[in-house]
Design an enzyme around this catalytic site. Structure first.
Site, short mmCIF file in Angstrom:
data_model
loop_
_atom_site.label_atom_id
_atom_site.label_comp_id
_atom_site.label_asym_id
_atom_site.label_seq_id
_atom_site.Cartn_x
_atom_site.Cartn_y
_atom_site.Cartn_z
N LYS A 26 0.83 -1.20 0.00
CA LYS A 26 0.00 0.00 0.00
C LYS A 26 0.87 1.26 0.00
O LYS A 26 0.65 2.18 -0.79
CB LYS A 26 -0.92 0.01 1.22
CG LYS A 26 -1.70 1.31 1.40
CD LYS A 26 -2.41 1.34 2.73
CE LYS A 26 -2.91 2.73 3.05
NZ LYS A 26 -3.50 2.83 4.40
N ASP B 179 -7.00 1.48 1.01
CA ASP B 179 -7.07 1.85 2.42
C ASP B 179 -8.46 1.47 2.94
O ASP B 179 -9.20 0.76 2.27
CB ASP B 179 -6.78 3.35 2.61
CG ASP B 179 -7.92 4.23 2.14
OD1 ASP B 179 -8.81 3.75 1.40
OD2 ASP B 179 -7.93 5.42 2.51
#
Length: 214
Positions: A124, A143
């Site tokens: 991420k 997210d």
């Protein structure tokens, strides 16, 4: 009536959200790629708003990668304490800076494989950096907002972030990978709020499976 495909659904969503948010960007305030990397590490289990309150003083105290590598961990912890998990975050930031200096002469690499080998950098974080600092669409940032909205809309049935990312990468055009995350995050913060979604005001309700079943 022919059922709309996921790719067509995504195209409709992109068209609508792009009209509302024509210039989406990362909410983490930064000037350099290194600053974005630090801010992203700090953002784990922490809001972007809180991180943006921390980083001005942090980057004034530690203006370079070298200064972070040489930082006293206790002093660094004081600056990032309010971000939570500050012990691990301080350790990862110092180790990351040291690794960058030793292996890359202080220049951030621009591939997923290299970035995810750095301390404190997962997929991420690497995607955030590549997409926003270098304009490289290597993946899709997943997210909490992207995960939640993707499931509610009906773009994935998975809950694991990496599996969600794989599902999204199959149906979102690569040129939109970075912006798609921003669009969902902005929509999630403004309209599709976790505890009190404003479904009656949602501009993509026609594309949302959860809205149709309510």
């Amino acid at each position: 009536m022919t059922k709309i495909t996921l790719k067509n659904k995504v195209k409709q969503i992109i068209t609508i959200l792009n009209e509302k948010y024509p210039e989406p960007k990362c909410a983490l305030e930064h000037i350099t790629p290194w600053q974005l990397l630090v801010a992203t590490i700090l953002s784990a289990q922490c809001t972007d708003k809180r991180v943006n309150m921390i980083t001005p003083a942090l980057f004034k105290k530690f203006p370079t990668i070298e200064s972070f590598a040489e930082a006293d961990i206790k002093e660094l912890e004081k600056y990032i304490h309010s971000a939570g998990f500050y012990h691990n975050k301080a350790k990862n930031i110092i180790n990351c800076a040291t690794e960058l200096l030793n292996q890359y002469n202080g220049v951030l690499p621009q591939t997923i494989d290299e970035l995810t080998k750095l301390p404190g950098v997962g997929r991420k974080t690497a995607n955030v950096l590549l997409g926003n600092a270098f304009g490289i669409n290597e993946g899709i940032v997943v997210d909490t907002h992207v995960s939640r909205l993707s499931q509610k809309i009906g773009l994935t049935t998975n809950t694991d972030p990496e599996k969600i990312e794989k599902d999204l990468m199959k149906i979102v055009e690569k040129k939109h990978w970075t912006d798609f995350s921003h669009w969902l995050i902005l929509h999630g913060r403004e309209t599709c709020i976790a505890r009190r979604p404003k479904c009656e005001n949602c501009i993509i309700s026609a594309q949302c499976d959860s809205f149709k079943t309510n």
